[in-house]
Design a protein around this motif. Structure first.
Motif, PDB file in Angstrom:
ATOM      1  N   CYS A 104      13.485  38.515   1.133  1.00 52.72           N
ATOM      2  CA  CYS A 104      13.960  39.559   2.198  1.00 52.72           C
ATOM      3  C   CYS A 104      13.291  39.190   3.494  1.00 52.72           C
ATOM      4  N   ASN A 105      13.893  39.607   4.410  1.00 54.04           N
ATOM      5  CA  ASN A 105      13.337  39.266   5.789  1.00 54.04           C
ATOM      6  C   ASN A 105      12.647  40.432   6.326  1.00 54.04           C
ATOM      7  N   TRP A 106      12.009  41.031   5.467  1.00 56.19           N
ATOM      8  CA  TRP A 106      10.876  41.945   6.005  1.00 56.19           C
ATOM      9  C   TRP A 106       9.859  41.293   6.856  1.00 56.19           C
ATOM     10  N   THR A 107       9.386  42.160   7.708  1.00 55.66           N
ATOM     11  CA  THR A 107       8.214  41.743   8.812  1.00 55.66           C
ATOM     12  C   THR A 107       6.706  42.240   8.118  1.00 55.66           C
ATOM     13  N   TRP A 108       6.761  43.368   7.854  1.00 52.34           N
ATOM     14  CA  TRP A 108       5.418  44.174   7.702  1.00 52.34           C
ATOM     15  C   TRP A 108       5.500  44.318   6.022  1.00 52.34           C
ATOM     16  N   PHE A 109       4.260  44.088   5.463  1.00 60.32           N
ATOM     17  CA  PHE A 109       3.753  44.328   4.204  1.00 60.32           C
ATOM     18  C   PHE A 109       2.493  45.065   4.260  1.00 60.32           C
ATOM     19  N   ILE A 110       2.103  45.727   2.979  1.00 59.14           N
ATOM     20  CA  ILE A 110       0.985  46.316   2.779  1.00 59.14           C
ATOM     21  C   ILE A 110       0.651  45.919   1.562  1.00 59.14           C
ATOM     22  N   SER A 111      -0.663  45.762   1.233  1.00 61.45           N
ATOM     23  CA  SER A 111      -1.400  45.508  -0.172  1.00 61.45           C
ATOM     24  C   SER A 111      -1.042  46.764  -1.043  1.00 61.45           C
ATOM     25  N   SER A 112      -1.130  46.469  -2.215  1.00 63.99           N
ATOM     26  CA  SER A 112      -0.608  47.680  -3.087  1.00 63.99           C
ATOM     27  C   SER A 112      -1.809  48.599  -3.150  1.00 63.99           C
ATOM     28  N   THR A 113      -3.083  48.221  -2.775  1.00 66.00           N
ATOM     29  CA  THR A 113      -3.861  49.241  -2.622  1.00 66.00           C
ATOM     30  C   THR A 113      -3.998  49.837  -1.283  1.00 66.00           C
ATOM     31  N   ASN A 114      -3.144  49.451  -0.470  1.00 65.14           N
ATOM     32  CA  ASN A 114      -3.137  50.231   0.694  1.00 65.14           C
ATOM     33  C   ASN A 114      -4.437  49.875   1.719  1.00 65.14           C
ATOM     34  N   THR A 115      -5.272  48.709   1.458  1.00 63.09           N
ATOM     35  CA  THR A 115      -6.159  48.533   2.375  1.00 63.09           C
ATOM     36  C   THR A 115      -6.009  47.519   3.518  1.00 63.09           C
ATOM     37  N   SER A 116      -4.926  46.760   3.309  1.00 58.82           N
ATOM     38  CA  SER A 116      -4.693  45.742   4.248  1.00 58.82           C
ATOM     39  C   SER A 116      -3.338  45.744   4.672  1.00 58.82           C
ATOM     40  N   LEU A 117      -2.892  45.491   5.749  1.00 62.01           N
ATOM     41  CA  LEU A 117      -1.789  45.550   6.407  1.00 62.01           C
ATOM     42  C   LEU A 117      -1.273  43.800   6.855  1.00 62.01           C
ATOM     43  N   TYR A 118      -0.087  43.622   6.351  1.00 63.07           N
ATOM     44  CA  TYR A 118       0.130  41.898   6.738  1.00 63.07           C
ATOM     45  C   TYR A 118       1.530  41.960   7.528  1.00 63.07           C
ATOM     46  N   GLU A 119       1.609  41.013   8.519  1.00 63.69           N
ATOM     47  CA  GLU A 119       2.652  40.884   9.414  1.00 63.69           C
ATOM     48  C   GLU A 119       3.215  39.441   9.069  1.00 63.69           C
ATOM     49  N   ARG A 120       4.383  39.062   8.847  1.00 67.08           N
ATOM     50  CA  ARG A 120       5.085  37.812   8.553  1.00 67.08           C
ATOM     51  C   ARG A 120       5.582  37.321   9.725  1.00 67.08           C
ATOM     52  N   ARG A 121       5.355  36.484  10.456  1.00 61.39           N
ATOM     53  CA  ARG A 121       6.006  35.698  11.672  1.00 61.39           C
ATOM     54  C   ARG A 121       6.712  34.467  11.407  1.00 61.39           C
ATOM     55  N   GLY A 122       7.591  34.240  10.707  1.00 59.91           N
ATOM     56  CA  GLY A 122       8.048  32.659  10.389  1.00 59.91           C
ATOM     57  C   GLY A 122       7.346  32.439   9.171  1.00 59.91           C
ATOM     58  N   ASP A 123       6.597  31.251   9.185  1.00 63.12           N
ATOM     59  CA  ASP A 123       5.847  30.717   8.441  1.00 63.12           C
ATOM     60  C   ASP A 123       4.184  31.209   8.419  1.00 63.12           C
ATOM     61  N   LYS A 124       4.203  31.975   9.486  1.00 63.89           N
ATOM     62  CA  LYS A 124       2.689  32.401   9.639  1.00 63.89           C
ATOM     63  C   LYS A 124       2.452  33.920   9.164  1.00 63.89           C
ATOM     64  N   TRP A 125       1.300  34.157   8.628  1.00 62.03           N
ATOM     65  CA  TRP A 125       0.854  35.488   8.294  1.00 62.03           C
ATOM     66  C   TRP A 125      -0.078  35.974   8.817  1.00 62.03           C
ATOM     67  N   TYR A 126      -0.276  37.296   9.323  1.00 66.83           N
ATOM     68  CA  TYR A 126      -1.360  37.783  10.071  1.00 66.83           C
ATOM     69  C   TYR A 126      -1.824  38.964   9.214  1.00 66.83           C
ATOM     70  N   ILE A 127      -3.153  39.342   9.361  1.00 64.98           N
ATOM     71  CA  ILE A 127      -3.484  40.332   8.435  1.00 64.98           C
ATOM     72  C   ILE A 127      -4.474  41.514   9.613  1.00 64.98           C
ATOM     73  N   TYR A 128      -4.181  42.648   9.413  1.00 57.76           N
ATOM     74  CA  TYR A 128      -4.868  44.048   9.933  1.00 57.76           C
ATOM     75  C   TYR A 128      -5.533  44.875   9.243  1.00 57.76           C
ATOM     76  N   SER A 129      -6.706  45.016   9.367  1.00 53.21           N
ATOM     77  CA  SER A 129      -7.630  46.180   8.971  1.00 53.21           C
ATOM     78  C   SER A 129      -7.289  47.431   9.224  1.00 53.21           C
ATOM     79  N   ARG A 130      -7.864  48.195   8.328  1.00 53.79           N
ATOM     80  CA  ARG A 130      -7.725  49.811   8.637  1.00 53.79           C
ATOM     81  C   ARG A 130      -8.633  49.913   9.761  1.00 53.79           C
ATOM     82  N   SER A 131      -8.417  50.899  10.486  1.00 49.79           N
ATOM     83  CA  SER A 131      -9.199  51.410  11.849  1.00 49.79           C
ATOM     84  C   SER A 131     -10.252  52.283  11.363  1.00 49.79           C
ATOM     85  N   ASN A 132     -11.393  52.241  11.739  1.00 40.76           N
ATOM     86  CA  ASN A 132     -12.525  52.898  11.577  1.00 40.76           C
ATOM     87  C   ASN A 132     -12.107  54.288  11.272  1.00 40.76           C
ATOM     88  N   GLY A 133     -12.612  55.199  10.437  1.00 39.38           N
ATOM     89  CA  GLY A 133     -12.477  56.444  10.256  1.00 39.38           C
ATOM     90  C   GLY A 133     -10.874  56.862   9.847  1.00 39.38           C
TER      91      GLY A 133
END
Length: 189
Positions: A104-133
């Motif tokens: 699938c050509n989806w850009t955004w993914f979340i871990s099954s535990t909802n703790t981290s957000l992932y972005e796929r840009r081509g062959d590269k992956w980026y991780i985003y952490s939950r905002s404090n609070g």
């Protein structure tokens, strides 16, 4: 589009403005403009902002942003066809996913535990952490870091839809494990 053409409550003169908005958003099907769980039309699509949750590999014509008159028709038609008109919630949520998640050509993914957000840009992956609070509300920092040599197991990542507001990513929806289906059956007459 077929439902649009055949619906008795949609005037024929609304088809072109609706289609112009659809083309601007680069949406082919209803699933292109819904949240990852298939229950809502995304805020981006409803408000007429370019979609960020997935990308199609098609070549699209270049469109200027449609005007507010076109977007009002867009929302009115979506309301008639798929929602009650005052909310973005679909009358009938979408069913199971047929495409394998790996393809699938989806850009955004979340871990099954909802703790981290992932972005796929081509062959590269980026991780985003939950905002404090905001551990339970689905808010993530907009500052991601690239993951070197990341090869995710899509069994633990779920397609998600996010919206960038106030320098944070807000989780709008995510696919649930029970939405995964076997490949689409072959059509037989």
């Amino acid at each position: 589009m077929e439902r649009l053409f055949n619906h008795p409550d949609i005037p024929k003169q609304h088809i072109k403005p609706f289609n112009r908005c659809r083309m601007f958003l680069k949406a082919i099907s209803l699933s292109d403009i819904t949240t990852g769980d298939g229950s809502l039309i995304t805020n981006e699509a409803w408000k007429g902002h370019q979609l960020t949750s997935q990308s199609r590999s098609y070549t699209w014509p270049k469109w200027n942003r449609p005007n507010s008159y076109h977007w009002n028709i867009w929302r009115k038609c979506l309301g008639i066809l798929f929602t009650n008109g005052s909310t973005q919630r679909l009358y009938q949520p979408l069913g199971k996913w047929y495409a394998p998640l790996e393809s699938c050509n989806w850009t955004w993914f979340i871990s099954s535990t909802n703790t981290s957000l992932y972005e796929r840009r081509g062959d590269k992956w980026y991780i985003y952490s939950r905002s404090n609070g905001y551990r339970r509300r689905g808010r993530f920092s907009c500052l991601g870091r690239e993951l070197a040599a990341f090869s995710p197991s899509l069994a633990t990542l779920l397609p998600a839809t996010v919206e960038l507001k106030h320098q944070q990513y807000y989780l709008q929806g995510r696919m649930n494990h029970h939405h995964i289906s076997q490949p689409m059956p072959e059509h037989t007459d």
